[in-house]
Write an enzyme that holds these catalytic residues in place. Structure first.
Site, mmCIF file in Angstrom:
data_model
loop_
_atom_site.group_PDB
_atom_site.id
_atom_site.type_symbol
_atom_site.label_atom_id
_atom_site.label_comp_id
_atom_site.label_asym_id
_atom_site.label_seq_id
_atom_site.Cartn_x
_atom_site.Cartn_y
_atom_site.Cartn_z
ATOM 1 N N GLY A 18 40.810 5.811 -34.197
ATOM 2 C CA GLY A 18 39.927 6.485 -34.463
ATOM 3 C C GLY A 18 38.343 5.115 -35.208
ATOM 4 O O GLY A 18 37.479 5.564 -35.948
ATOM 5 N N ASN A 20 35.726 4.111 -33.385
ATOM 6 C CA ASN A 20 34.639 4.382 -32.857
ATOM 7 C C ASN A 20 33.529 5.470 -34.233
ATOM 8 O O ASN A 20 32.658 5.442 -34.217
ATOM 9 C CB ASN A 20 34.304 5.198 -32.087
ATOM 10 C CG ASN A 20 33.633 4.488 -30.869
ATOM 11 O OD1 ASN A 20 33.518 3.749 -30.251
ATOM 12 N ND2 ASN A 20 35.141 4.057 -29.978
ATOM 13 N N HIS A 158 33.538 6.323 -22.930
ATOM 14 C CA HIS A 158 34.021 5.504 -22.219
ATOM 15 C C HIS A 158 34.424 4.073 -22.002
ATOM 16 O O HIS A 158 33.712 3.634 -22.130
ATOM 17 C CB HIS A 158 33.815 6.415 -20.664
ATOM 18 C CG HIS A 158 35.033 5.719 -19.404
ATOM 19 N ND1 HIS A 158 36.047 6.532 -19.834
ATOM 20 C CD2 HIS A 158 34.998 5.084 -18.467
ATOM 21 C CE1 HIS A 158 37.135 5.945 -18.745
ATOM 22 N NE2 HIS A 158 36.137 4.898 -18.143
ATOM 23 N N ASP A 190 30.300 16.854 -18.821
ATOM 24 C CA ASP A 190 29.676 18.416 -17.806
ATOM 25 C C ASP A 190 31.305 18.221 -17.251
ATOM 26 O O ASP A 190 32.463 18.049 -18.118
ATOM 27 C CB ASP A 190 29.111 17.760 -16.451
ATOM 28 C CG ASP A 190 29.518 16.755 -15.567
ATOM 29 O OD1 ASP A 190 30.907 16.547 -15.844
ATOM 30 O OD2 ASP A 190 28.761 16.145 -14.820
ATOM 31 N N GLU A 223 31.301 -1.231 -28.004
ATOM 32 C CA GLU A 223 31.567 0.636 -27.415
ATOM 33 C C GLU A 223 30.708 0.996 -29.168
ATOM 34 O O GLU A 223 29.625 1.784 -28.724
ATOM 35 C CB GLU A 223 32.537 0.887 -27.959
ATOM 36 C CG GLU A 223 33.745 0.793 -26.444
ATOM 37 C CD GLU A 223 34.940 1.667 -26.965
ATOM 38 O OE1 GLU A 223 34.838 2.872 -27.479
ATOM 39 O OE2 GLU A 223 35.356 1.250 -25.502
HETATM 40 C C1 GRF Z 1 38.206 3.800 -27.282
HETATM 41 O O1 GRF Z 1 38.113 3.056 -26.110
HETATM 42 C C2 GRF Z 1 37.073 4.692 -26.123
HETATM 43 O O2 GRF Z 1 36.789 4.505 -25.099
HETATM 44 C C3 GRF Z 1 38.498 5.064 -25.242
HETATM 45 O O3 GRF Z 1 39.857 6.095 -26.411
HETATM 46 C C4 GRF Z 1 38.999 4.241 -27.437
HETATM 47 C C5 GRF Z 1 39.088 5.218 -28.360
HETATM 48 O O4 GRF Z 1 39.406 3.672 -29.497
HETATM 49 N N1 GRF Z 1 37.721 6.269 -25.013
HETATM 50 P P1 GRF Z 1 38.780 4.351 -30.816
HETATM 51 O O5 GRF Z 1 40.055 5.509 -31.329
HETATM 52 O O6 GRF Z 1 37.982 4.963 -31.204
HETATM 53 O O7 GRF Z 1 39.510 3.534 -31.609
#
Ligand code: GRF
Length: 272
Positions: A18, A20, A158, A190, A223
């Site tokens: 988590g 992000n 992604h 999608d 990201e």
């Molecule tokens: C990230 O690299 C995201 O792009 C992918 O899974 C990972 C999750 O990272 N789909 P986090 O849980 O946000 O640290």
């Protein structure tokens, strides 16, 4: 969508660490994100992302997909006569199983879990569902429920430069291929896997002496920037969908600062 900046309500779906999610929470608290995270849902009770939600005082839920493994097309349809699994199967592109019966079985289990997911989300009236490391594919049932007012409402981050390297191992696939640049993509979700219209992409260099961990750390920094910026563009009404080439839906950004923002992402990638 209005062109005035509004504060969006975000539901964030996580399966793991988590980071992000944390970046969205931190930026929201710092006032640099025109949104707030109103609910977090995970398919795994042990996901560290849930702890992050708890620490931030954000409501969270677990949807245990395993509990839906006995759902079958007849019972699912009996409880919801309006549900047309066959119609969903005709438009879905996530299940590769060639046998129709088996596909319908998988779809009915997915839909059963997604009904629980929808119940958890709807209480919080999210404007957007942000998938952030959510290791589940979503079916057209979930997509149709979320998308409304002619707007796509589910976005995903992604860890690769789509359409290269879709699937679960974006960083590993990029690194093992020997790419000299890696990328991250935010896209609308999608009916296929990692195939929806792209909102934005960031890139980062891969140096000759890098290992996969260094690549992942550098990529994650990008990201966090790209995802937050996409949320801000959505809040500002600066993302417009347009049909191109007669059939492909493309997302266009109408931000006068677009070039400067992309340069900033590159600077960040080079300094990481
Ligand atoms: C990230 O690299 C995201 O792009 C992918 O899974 C990972 C999750 O990272 N789909 P986090 O849980 O946000 O640290």
């Amino acid at each position: 969508m209005s062109t005035k900046a509004t504060r969006l309500r975000l539901a964030v779906l996580v399966s793991g660490g988590g980071t992000n999610l944390q970046s969205l929470i931190d930026r929201s608290l710092a006032g640099s994100l025109a949104a707030e995270v109103v609910v977090v849902v995970s398919d795994r009770p042990e996901a560290y992302g849930l702890k992050r939600a708890e620490r931030a005082g954000i409501p969270y839920h677990v949807v245990d997909y395993k509990l839906h493994r006995y759902a079958d097309p007849r019972t699912v349809q009996k409880h919801d006569p309006a549900l047309d699994l066959e119609a969903l199967d005709r438009i879905q592109r996530i299940l590769k199983e060639p046998e129709r019966e088996k596909r319908l079985l998988t779809l009915s289990r997915l839909v059963s879990a997604e009904k629980e997911l929808i119940r958890a989300l709807d209480i919080y009236r999210p404007d957007y569902v942000c998938m952030a490391g959510y290791m589940r594919l979503v079916s057209p049932f979930f997509i149709q429920h979320c998308n409304r007012d002619d707007n796509r409402r589910i976005i995903n981050i992604h860890p690769a430069l789509l359409p290269a390297f879709p699937g679960r191992h974006g960083y590993e696939d990029t690194f093992e291929y020997g790419c000299r640049w890696g990328g991250v993509t935010v896209h609308f979700v999608d009916e296929g896997e990692d195939s929806g219209p792209i909102l934005a992409q960031g890139i980062y260099p891969i140096w000759p002496d890098d290992d996969i961990e260094r690549v992942r750390i550098r990529g994650l920094k990008v990201e966090h920037e790209v995802y937050a910026q996409c949320v801000n563009w959505l809040a500002a009404g600066m993302i417009h969908l347009r049909i191109e080439g007669g059939r492909r839906t493309a997302a266009l950004i109408t931000d006068p600062e677009y070039g400067n923002i992309l340069s900033g992402w590159l600077r960040l990638a080079f300094s990481s």
